[in-house]
Scaffold this active site. Structure first.
Site, mmCIF file in Angstrom:
data_model
loop_
_atom_site.group_PDB
_atom_site.id
_atom_site.type_symbol
_atom_site.label_atom_id
_atom_site.label_comp_id
_atom_site.label_asym_id
_atom_site.label_seq_id
_atom_site.Cartn_x
_atom_site.Cartn_y
_atom_site.Cartn_z
ATOM 1 N N SER A 97 0.871 -1.181 0.000
ATOM 2 C CA SER A 97 0.000 0.000 0.000
ATOM 3 C C SER A 97 0.904 1.226 0.000
ATOM 4 O O SER A 97 2.085 1.127 0.368
ATOM 5 C CB SER A 97 -0.838 -0.002 1.285
ATOM 6 O OG SER A 97 -1.495 1.227 1.472
ATOM 7 N N TYR A 135 -2.772 -0.211 10.775
ATOM 8 C CA TYR A 135 -2.663 -0.536 9.345
ATOM 9 C C TYR A 135 -1.323 -0.066 8.784
ATOM 10 O O TYR A 135 -0.633 -0.812 8.097
ATOM 11 C CB TYR A 135 -3.828 0.113 8.600
ATOM 12 C CG TYR A 135 -3.910 -0.224 7.125
ATOM 13 C CD1 TYR A 135 -4.440 -1.438 6.694
ATOM 14 C CD2 TYR A 135 -3.476 0.688 6.154
ATOM 15 C CE1 TYR A 135 -4.536 -1.735 5.334
ATOM 16 C CE2 TYR A 135 -3.569 0.402 4.796
ATOM 17 C CZ TYR A 135 -4.101 -0.817 4.395
ATOM 18 O OH TYR A 135 -4.189 -1.111 3.043
#
Ligand SMILES: NC(=O)c1ccc[n+]([C@@H]2O[C@H](COP(=O)([O-])OP(=O)(O)OC[C@H]3O[C@@H](n4cnc5c(N)ncnc54)[C@H](O)[C@@H]3O)[C@@H](O)[C@H]2O)c1
Length: 263
Positions: A143, A156
Protein backbone atom coordinates in the site's frame (compact mmCIF):
# COMPACT_ATOMS: atom_id res chain seq x y z
CA UNK A 1 -0.51 -16.01 -26.06
CA UNK A 2 -1.06 -14.55 -22.60
CA UNK A 3 1.86 -13.56 -20.39
CA UNK A 4 1.01 -16.33 -17.88
CA UNK A 5 0.08 -19.16 -20.25
CA UNK A 6 0.35 -22.51 -18.44
CA UNK A 7 1.08 -20.94 -15.03
CA UNK A 8 -0.71 -21.64 -11.76
CA UNK A 9 -1.30 -19.03 -9.05
CA UNK A 10 -2.81 -18.94 -5.58
CA UNK A 11 -4.39 -15.58 -4.65
CA UNK A 12 -5.65 -14.77 -1.14
CA UNK A 13 -8.58 -12.38 -0.80
CA UNK A 14 -9.30 -13.01 -4.48
CA UNK A 15 -13.02 -12.23 -4.15
CA UNK A 16 -12.48 -8.61 -3.06
CA UNK A 17 -11.69 -5.51 -5.11
CA UNK A 18 -7.98 -5.76 -5.94
CA UNK A 19 -7.69 -9.54 -5.49
CA UNK A 20 -10.67 -10.14 -7.73
CA UNK A 21 -9.13 -7.95 -10.45
CA UNK A 22 -5.87 -9.92 -10.16
CA UNK A 23 -7.72 -13.25 -10.51
CA UNK A 24 -9.65 -12.08 -13.59
CA UNK A 25 -6.51 -10.70 -15.22
CA UNK A 26 -4.44 -13.81 -14.44
CA UNK A 27 -7.10 -15.98 -16.09
CA UNK A 28 -7.16 -13.60 -19.07
CA UNK A 29 -3.37 -14.03 -19.35
CA UNK A 30 -3.69 -17.84 -19.48
CA UNK A 31 -3.17 -18.82 -15.83
CA UNK A 32 -5.23 -21.17 -13.69
CA UNK A 33 -5.91 -19.74 -10.28
CA UNK A 34 -6.70 -21.05 -6.80
CA UNK A 35 -8.58 -18.40 -4.83
CA UNK A 36 -8.74 -18.37 -1.05
CA UNK A 37 -11.10 -16.03 0.80
CA UNK A 38 -13.57 -15.97 3.64
CA UNK A 39 -16.90 -15.28 1.95
CA UNK A 40 -18.30 -18.47 0.45
CA UNK A 41 -21.07 -16.67 -1.48
CA UNK A 42 -18.50 -14.49 -3.26
CA UNK A 43 -16.30 -17.53 -3.85
CA UNK A 44 -19.20 -19.38 -5.47
CA UNK A 45 -19.92 -16.37 -7.67
CA UNK A 46 -16.29 -16.19 -8.84
CA UNK A 47 -16.32 -19.93 -9.56
CA UNK A 48 -19.41 -19.58 -11.72
CA UNK A 49 -17.89 -16.62 -13.62
CA UNK A 50 -14.54 -18.27 -14.36
CA UNK A 51 -15.42 -21.98 -14.45
CA UNK A 52 -12.61 -24.53 -14.54
CA UNK A 53 -9.88 -21.87 -14.80
CA UNK A 54 -10.28 -21.38 -11.03
CA UNK A 55 -10.80 -23.36 -7.87
CA UNK A 56 -12.02 -21.71 -4.69
CA UNK A 57 -11.06 -22.41 -1.10
CA UNK A 58 -12.94 -21.00 1.84
CA UNK A 59 -10.49 -20.17 4.61
CA UNK A 60 -8.95 -17.64 6.95
CA UNK A 61 -5.44 -16.42 6.07
CA UNK A 62 -4.50 -16.14 9.74
CA UNK A 63 -4.79 -19.95 10.09
CA UNK A 64 -1.84 -22.20 9.27
CA UNK A 65 -4.17 -25.12 8.56
CA UNK A 66 -6.23 -23.07 6.06
CA UNK A 67 -3.09 -21.89 4.23
CA UNK A 68 -1.79 -25.46 4.04
CA UNK A 69 -5.15 -26.61 2.72
CA UNK A 70 -5.19 -23.86 0.07
CA UNK A 71 -1.74 -24.80 -1.27
CA UNK A 72 -2.68 -28.51 -1.21
CA UNK A 73 -5.91 -27.78 -3.12
CA UNK A 74 -4.01 -25.79 -5.77
CA UNK A 75 -1.49 -28.64 -6.20
CA UNK A 76 -4.20 -31.25 -6.37
CA UNK A 77 -6.26 -29.35 -8.93
CA UNK A 78 -3.49 -27.98 -11.14
CA UNK A 79 -0.39 -30.09 -10.36
CA UNK A 80 2.00 -27.23 -9.47
CA UNK A 81 2.24 -23.67 -8.16
CA UNK A 82 4.11 -20.86 -9.95
CA UNK A 83 2.99 -17.79 -7.99
CA UNK A 84 1.64 -17.08 -4.53
CA UNK A 85 -0.15 -13.73 -4.23
CA UNK A 86 -0.66 -12.58 -0.62
CA UNK A 87 -3.39 -9.96 -0.81
CA UNK A 88 -6.11 -10.43 1.85
CA UNK A 89 -6.08 -7.70 4.50
CA UNK A 90 -8.34 -5.53 6.62
CA UNK A 91 -8.28 -1.77 7.25
CA UNK A 92 -8.31 0.12 10.56
CA UNK A 93 -10.60 3.01 9.59
CA UNK A 94 -7.82 5.57 10.10
CA UNK A 95 -7.89 4.90 13.87
CA UNK A 96 -5.16 6.84 15.69
CA UNK A 97 -3.26 5.39 18.65
CA UNK A 98 -4.84 7.87 21.07
CA UNK A 99 -8.31 6.63 20.06
CA UNK A 100 -7.59 3.02 21.09
CA UNK A 101 -8.09 2.37 24.80
CA UNK A 102 -5.01 0.71 26.32
CA UNK A 103 -7.11 -2.24 27.47
CA UNK A 104 -8.44 -2.78 23.91
CA UNK A 105 -5.07 -2.39 22.23
CA UNK A 106 -3.71 -5.91 22.49
CA UNK A 107 -6.79 -7.56 20.98
CA UNK A 108 -6.96 -5.07 18.09
CA UNK A 109 -3.24 -5.36 17.40
CA UNK A 110 -3.33 -9.16 17.48
CA UNK A 111 -6.34 -9.36 15.16
CA UNK A 112 -5.07 -6.93 12.54
CA UNK A 113 -1.51 -8.28 12.53
CA UNK A 114 -2.83 -11.88 12.43
CA UNK A 115 -4.52 -11.13 9.10
CA UNK A 116 -2.32 -8.45 7.50
CA UNK A 117 1.14 -9.74 8.49
CA UNK A 118 0.88 -13.30 9.82
CA UNK A 119 -1.52 -14.15 6.97
CA UNK A 120 1.10 -13.18 4.36
CA UNK A 121 3.88 -15.03 6.19
CA UNK A 122 1.82 -18.21 6.61
CA UNK A 123 0.83 -18.19 2.94
CA UNK A 124 4.49 -17.74 2.04
CA UNK A 125 5.58 -20.49 4.42
CA UNK A 126 3.06 -23.00 3.10
CA UNK A 127 3.93 -22.34 -0.56
CA UNK A 128 7.74 -22.46 -0.26
CA UNK A 129 8.19 -26.12 -1.25
CA UNK A 130 5.93 -25.88 -4.29
CA UNK A 131 7.50 -22.59 -5.43
CA UNK A 132 11.03 -23.97 -4.99
CA UNK A 133 10.08 -26.83 -7.24
CA UNK A 134 8.69 -24.55 -9.94
CA UNK A 135 11.27 -21.78 -9.33
CA UNK A 136 8.30 -19.50 -9.01
CA UNK A 137 7.58 -16.24 -7.24
CA UNK A 138 5.68 -14.54 -4.45
CA UNK A 139 3.89 -11.21 -4.81
CA UNK A 140 2.37 -9.28 -1.92
CA UNK A 141 -0.12 -6.42 -1.94
CA UNK A 142 1.32 -3.58 0.11
CA UNK A 143 0.00 0.00 0.00
CA UNK A 144 1.13 3.61 -0.08
CA UNK A 145 0.76 3.05 3.69
CA UNK A 146 3.86 0.83 3.50
CA UNK A 147 5.90 4.00 2.84
CA UNK A 148 3.98 7.09 3.99
CA UNK A 149 1.93 8.25 6.97
CA UNK A 150 -1.68 9.40 6.87
CA UNK A 151 -3.25 6.85 4.51
CA UNK A 152 -4.52 4.73 7.40
CA UNK A 153 -4.40 4.53 11.16
CA UNK A 154 -1.57 3.37 13.40
CA UNK A 155 -2.16 -0.39 13.13
CA UNK A 156 -2.66 -0.54 9.34
CA UNK A 157 0.29 1.74 8.55
CA UNK A 158 2.61 -0.07 10.97
CA UNK A 159 1.57 -3.46 9.55
CA UNK A 160 2.09 -2.35 5.93
CA UNK A 161 5.52 -0.89 6.77
CA UNK A 162 6.47 -4.25 8.36
CA UNK A 163 5.73 -5.97 5.06
CA UNK A 164 8.48 -4.01 3.29
CA UNK A 165 10.95 -5.73 5.62
CA UNK A 166 9.20 -9.05 5.10
CA UNK A 167 9.59 -8.82 1.32
CA UNK A 168 13.29 -7.93 1.61
CA UNK A 169 14.04 -10.72 4.06
CA UNK A 170 12.06 -13.32 2.11
CA UNK A 171 13.73 -12.31 -1.15
CA UNK A 172 17.08 -12.76 0.63
CA UNK A 173 16.18 -16.10 2.24
CA UNK A 174 14.51 -17.66 -0.79
CA UNK A 175 16.96 -16.63 -3.53
CA UNK A 176 17.98 -18.02 -5.93
CA UNK A 177 14.93 -20.29 -6.17
CA UNK A 178 12.00 -17.93 -5.56
CA UNK A 179 11.59 -14.27 -6.52
CA UNK A 180 9.72 -12.14 -3.94
CA UNK A 181 8.14 -8.80 -4.84
CA UNK A 182 5.28 -6.47 -3.96
CA UNK A 183 2.81 -4.01 -5.44
CA UNK A 184 1.90 -0.90 -3.46
CA UNK A 185 -1.46 0.51 -4.56
CA UNK A 186 -2.71 3.92 -3.52
CA UNK A 187 -6.34 4.65 -2.66
CA UNK A 188 -8.53 2.31 -4.67
CA UNK A 189 -12.28 2.14 -5.20
CA UNK A 190 -13.04 -1.00 -3.15
CA UNK A 191 -15.28 -1.92 -0.25
CA UNK A 192 -12.31 -2.81 1.97
CA UNK A 193 -13.58 -3.51 5.47
CA UNK A 194 -12.07 -2.45 8.75
CA UNK A 195 -11.37 -4.58 11.76
CA UNK A 196 -14.57 -4.90 13.77
CA UNK A 197 -14.72 -2.99 17.03
CA UNK A 198 -11.97 -0.45 16.30
CA UNK A 199 -14.19 2.48 15.35
CA UNK A 200 -17.94 2.93 15.82
CA UNK A 201 -18.09 5.04 12.63
CA UNK A 202 -16.48 2.37 10.48
CA UNK A 203 -17.91 1.72 6.98
CA UNK A 204 -16.37 0.03 3.93
CA UNK A 205 -13.69 2.22 2.36
CA UNK A 206 -15.56 3.38 -0.74
CA UNK A 207 -18.60 4.32 1.35
CA UNK A 208 -16.68 6.92 3.36
CA UNK A 209 -18.22 10.29 2.42
CA UNK A 210 -15.84 12.16 0.10
CA UNK A 211 -13.38 9.24 -0.16
CA UNK A 212 -13.16 9.24 -3.94
CA UNK A 213 -12.75 13.02 -4.25
CA UNK A 214 -10.26 13.36 -1.38
CA UNK A 215 -8.16 10.41 -2.59
CA UNK A 216 -8.00 11.82 -6.11
CA UNK A 217 -7.07 15.30 -4.89
CA UNK A 218 -4.25 13.90 -2.71
CA UNK A 219 -2.11 12.68 -5.62
CA UNK A 220 -0.52 14.30 -8.68
CA UNK A 221 -2.42 12.08 -11.15
CA UNK A 222 -5.68 13.41 -9.63
CA UNK A 223 -7.65 10.21 -9.84
CA UNK A 224 -8.59 7.33 -7.59
CA UNK A 225 -7.61 3.88 -8.86
CA UNK A 226 -10.00 1.16 -9.90
CA UNK A 227 -8.84 -2.34 -8.84
CA UNK A 228 -8.07 -3.26 -12.48
CA UNK A 229 -5.51 -0.43 -12.67
CA UNK A 230 -3.07 -2.43 -10.52
CA UNK A 231 -3.52 -5.89 -12.05
CA UNK A 232 -0.91 -5.54 -14.80
CA UNK A 233 1.85 -5.12 -12.21
CA UNK A 234 1.00 -8.54 -10.76
CA UNK A 235 1.14 -10.03 -14.26
CA UNK A 236 4.55 -8.50 -14.92
CA UNK A 237 6.03 -9.70 -11.61
CA UNK A 238 4.68 -13.24 -12.11
CA UNK A 239 6.04 -13.44 -15.65
CA UNK A 240 9.29 -15.38 -15.89
CA UNK A 241 9.94 -13.99 -19.35
CA UNK A 242 9.55 -10.37 -18.31
CA UNK A 243 10.71 -10.21 -14.68
CA UNK A 244 13.28 -12.97 -14.22
CA UNK A 245 15.84 -10.54 -12.74
CA UNK A 246 13.40 -8.77 -10.43
CA UNK A 247 13.27 -9.66 -6.75
CA UNK A 248 13.00 -7.64 -3.51
CA UNK A 249 11.16 -5.00 -5.52
CA UNK A 250 7.95 -3.10 -4.83
CA UNK A 251 6.08 -1.42 -7.68
CA UNK A 252 4.24 1.75 -6.66
CA UNK A 253 0.80 2.07 -8.25
CA UNK A 254 -0.43 5.11 -6.36
CA UNK A 255 -0.88 8.12 -8.61
CA UNK A 256 2.49 9.57 -7.59
CA UNK A 257 2.37 9.92 -3.79
CA UNK A 258 6.11 10.32 -3.63
CA UNK A 259 6.00 13.59 -5.56
CA UNK A 260 2.70 14.92 -4.21
CA UNK A 261 2.56 18.62 -3.47
CA UNK A 262 -0.04 21.05 -2.18
CA UNK A 263 -0.04 23.00 -5.44
N1 LIG B 1 -8.61 -0.25 -1.34
C1 LIG B 1 -7.55 0.51 -1.15
O1 LIG B 1 -7.62 1.75 -1.17
C2 LIG B 1 -6.19 -0.14 -0.94
C3 LIG B 1 -5.06 0.68 -1.06
C4 LIG B 1 -3.80 0.12 -0.88
C5 LIG B 1 -3.68 -1.23 -0.60
N2 LIG B 1 -4.80 -2.00 -0.47
C6 LIG B 1 -4.60 -3.41 -0.16
O2 LIG B 1 -5.19 -4.21 -1.17
C7 LIG B 1 -5.48 -5.49 -0.64
C8 LIG B 1 -6.89 -5.87 -1.02
O3 LIG B 1 -7.79 -4.95 -0.45
P1 LIG B 1 -9.14 -4.48 -1.18
O4 LIG B 1 -9.14 -3.00 -1.15
O5 LIG B 1 -9.30 -5.19 -2.45
O6 LIG B 1 -10.21 -4.94 -0.07
P2 LIG B 1 -11.44 -5.94 -0.14
O7 LIG B 1 -12.05 -5.93 1.23
O8 LIG B 1 -12.30 -5.63 -1.31
O9 LIG B 1 -10.75 -7.35 -0.40
C9 LIG B 1 -10.13 -8.04 0.64
C10 LIG B 1 -10.28 -9.51 0.42
O10 LIG B 1 -9.61 -10.20 1.48
C11 LIG B 1 -10.51 -11.15 2.05
N3 LIG B 1 -10.17 -11.33 3.46
C12 LIG B 1 -10.16 -10.40 4.45
N4 LIG B 1 -9.77 -10.97 5.60
C13 LIG B 1 -9.52 -12.28 5.33
C14 LIG B 1 -9.09 -13.38 6.09
N5 LIG B 1 -8.83 -13.27 7.40
N6 LIG B 1 -8.93 -14.57 5.47
C15 LIG B 1 -9.20 -14.72 4.15
N7 LIG B 1 -9.61 -13.70 3.37
C16 LIG B 1 -9.78 -12.51 3.96
C17 LIG B 1 -11.90 -10.57 1.84
O11 LIG B 1 -12.88 -11.59 1.88
C18 LIG B 1 -11.73 -10.00 0.43
O12 LIG B 1 -11.84 -11.03 -0.54
C19 LIG B 1 -5.21 -5.40 0.87
O13 LIG B 1 -3.93 -5.93 1.12
C20 LIG B 1 -5.22 -3.90 1.12
O14 LIG B 1 -4.46 -3.57 2.26
C21 LIG B 1 -6.06 -1.48 -0.64
Amino acid sequence: MGWLEGQVALVTGGTGGIGRAIVHRYVEEGARVAVMARDSVQLAQLQSELGDRVITISGDVSSAADNKAAVAAALEAFGKLDTFVGNAAVFDYFTRLDRIEPEDFEASFQKLFAINVQGYLLGARCSIDALRESRGSMIFTLSNSAFYAGGGGILYVTAKHALVGMIRQLAYELAPDIRVNGVAPGATNTAMKSLEGLSKRSVPLNQIPGFEHNAAEAVPLKSIAEPEDHAGHYVLLASRRNASQTTANIIHSDGGWEVRTHA
